[in-house]
Scaffold this active site. Structure first.
Site, PDB file in Angstrom:
ATOM      1  N   ASP A   1       0.861  -1.181   0.000  1.00 36.89           N
ATOM      2  CA  ASP A   1       0.000   0.000   0.000  1.00 36.89           C
ATOM      3  C   ASP A   1       0.904   1.239   0.000  1.00 36.89           C
ATOM      4  O   ASP A   1       1.479   1.577   1.035  1.00 36.89           O
ATOM      5  CB  ASP A   1      -0.903  -0.024   1.239  1.00 36.89           C
ATOM      6  CG  ASP A   1      -1.766   1.225   1.388  1.00 36.89           C
ATOM      7  OD1 ASP A   1      -1.897   1.991   0.419  1.00 36.89           O
ATOM      8  OD2 ASP A   1      -2.291   1.437   2.494  1.00 36.89           O
TER       9      ASP A   1
ATOM     10  N   GLU B   1      -1.032  11.116   0.206  1.00 33.18           N
ATOM     11  CA  GLU B   1      -2.369  10.519   0.316  1.00 33.18           C
ATOM     12  C   GLU B   1      -2.630  10.014   1.724  1.00 33.18           C
ATOM     13  O   GLU B   1      -3.747  10.131   2.243  1.00 33.18           O
ATOM     14  CB  GLU B   1      -2.506   9.362  -0.687  1.00 33.18           C
ATOM     15  CG  GLU B   1      -3.924   8.785  -0.799  1.00 33.18           C
ATOM     16  CD  GLU B   1      -4.223   7.668   0.184  1.00 33.18           C
ATOM     17  OE1 GLU B   1      -5.393   7.220   0.251  1.00 33.18           O
ATOM     18  OE2 GLU B   1      -3.307   7.224   0.900  1.00 33.18           O
TER      19      GLU B   1
END
Length: 348
Positions: free
Chosen positions: A173, A203
């Site tokens: 991720d 993010e």
């Protein structure tokens, strides 16, 4: 289909805490520069690569480069480091981990806390907190301060390995999505519209890079690439799975920050079916991705959705994804970018 494990390994192992994406950004640029019509780096640090299509409509595809990490907040009199988190962590995952402090040079450290041997019964049973942990560099304060300063970023140390048909590493991720977008840019031959491939920053601390990029690009369509939870584990009930490892790429329906455009959901399903790409639905009741920024931060909004990669053990150093799911996600992205101009996008 072949799988470029060596490239994924380089991408996953490169450091890039939120706001400190320098190394992964340079790696991305090196990989894509000969496969796009142009690229630039904006004021936030996003890499924006453009591949011209048959029309000047804009499709923004976003994959965030940053990984959860830490930042040095204090050096005590004995040289031990205190830190703040950059992104979401379960503190119990800090135990017995190695980290890298990126100071004047890279310095290896270990996460530690009070030894269990001298904990009281109450301490042994309490929930772990970030404040219980410190980083030990094995150096005196004087030696630490020659290399490390307040504000230096910290990333986790873990190499990529293969397990069965899976890859396992820190920062799957969202480095797996960076890998997918790089591979797609190399493979796509004839995009229907202009493709704006955005390797976004920050993010993990609030979709910051993607929001700025979407505001600048003002895309007609948006496709986010990110991992999602594969909770197909012992003790999980089928309705809790979100996705399952090895059952195909996932097409997002919603998460806590986005209800995907129903037209994009239908389009991605249709494209996957026609290309015989295995897929599964994704409904994630917590968390969010760059999809929200793509959908809402352009001047006109965009028709947005997401391709998600099922991943076990998220936000740990043992994240795991299936190679077939990764390849399927790449194939779906390429097919979508080539066929997006053929679809009827009217409201029905």
């Amino acid at each position: 289909m072949s799988f470029n494990t060596e490239l994924l390994k380089k991408i996953c192992e490169a450091p890039g805490a939120p706001g400190f994406e320098n190394a992964i950004r340079n790696l991305v640029i090196e990989e894509i520069k000969d496969h796009v019509d142009s690229y630039s780096v904006d004021n936030m640090g996003n890499v924006i690569a453009v591949k011209k299509g048959k029309t000047d409509k804009k499709v923004m595809v976003a994959a965030h480069m940053d990984e959860i990490g830490f930042i040095v907040s204090h050096i005590d009199d004995k040289g031990f480091i205190r830190f703040q988190t950059l992104g979401g962590f379960d503190p119990k995952t800090f135990t017995a981990q190695r980290v890298i402090i990126h100071g004047k040079e890279d310095v290896m450290g270990v996460m530690s806390s009070k030894p269990i041997h001298i904990m009281s019964p109450e301490e042994r049973n309490k929930v772990a907190k970030k404040e219980d942990y410190f980083i030990d560099l094995g150096m005196s304060k004087e030696d630490v301060e020659k290399l490390v300063s307040i504000g230096d970023p910290i990333t986790r140390e873990r190499e990529l390995i293969e397990m069965g048909n899976c890859v396992n590493c820190k920062s799957i991720d969202n480095r797996v999505s960076v890998f997918i977008l790089v591979e797609a840019l190399k493979k796509i031959k004839s995009p229907a519209h202009d493709v704006y491939a955005v390797f976004s920053v920050q993010e993990e601390v609030g979709l910051r890079g993607a929001e700025v990029a979407a505001h600048s690009i003002n895309p007609d369509f948006g496709i986010a690439l990110d991992t999602t939870i594969a909770y197909d584990l012992p003790g999980a009930q089928p309705h809790e799975y979100v996705t399952e490892l090895g059952k195909g790429t996932a097409i997002k329906i919603l998460d806590a920050m986005t209800i995907c455009d129903q037209r994009m959901v239908r389009f991605l399903r249709k494209t996957a079916n026609e290309a015989k790409i295995p897929w599964q639905n994704e409904i994630l009741v917590a968390g969010g991705t760059d999809t929200a920024g793509l959908q809402r931060k352009g001047k006109n909004g965009s028709i947005s959705g997401a391709i998600s990669i099922p991943t076990r053990h998220l936000h740990q150093v043992i994240e795991m994804a299936d190679k077939d799911d990764i390849n399927g996600s790449t194939d779906l992205l390429v097919a979508a970018l080539e066929k997006i101009g053929e679809y009827d996008w009217s409201w029905k």
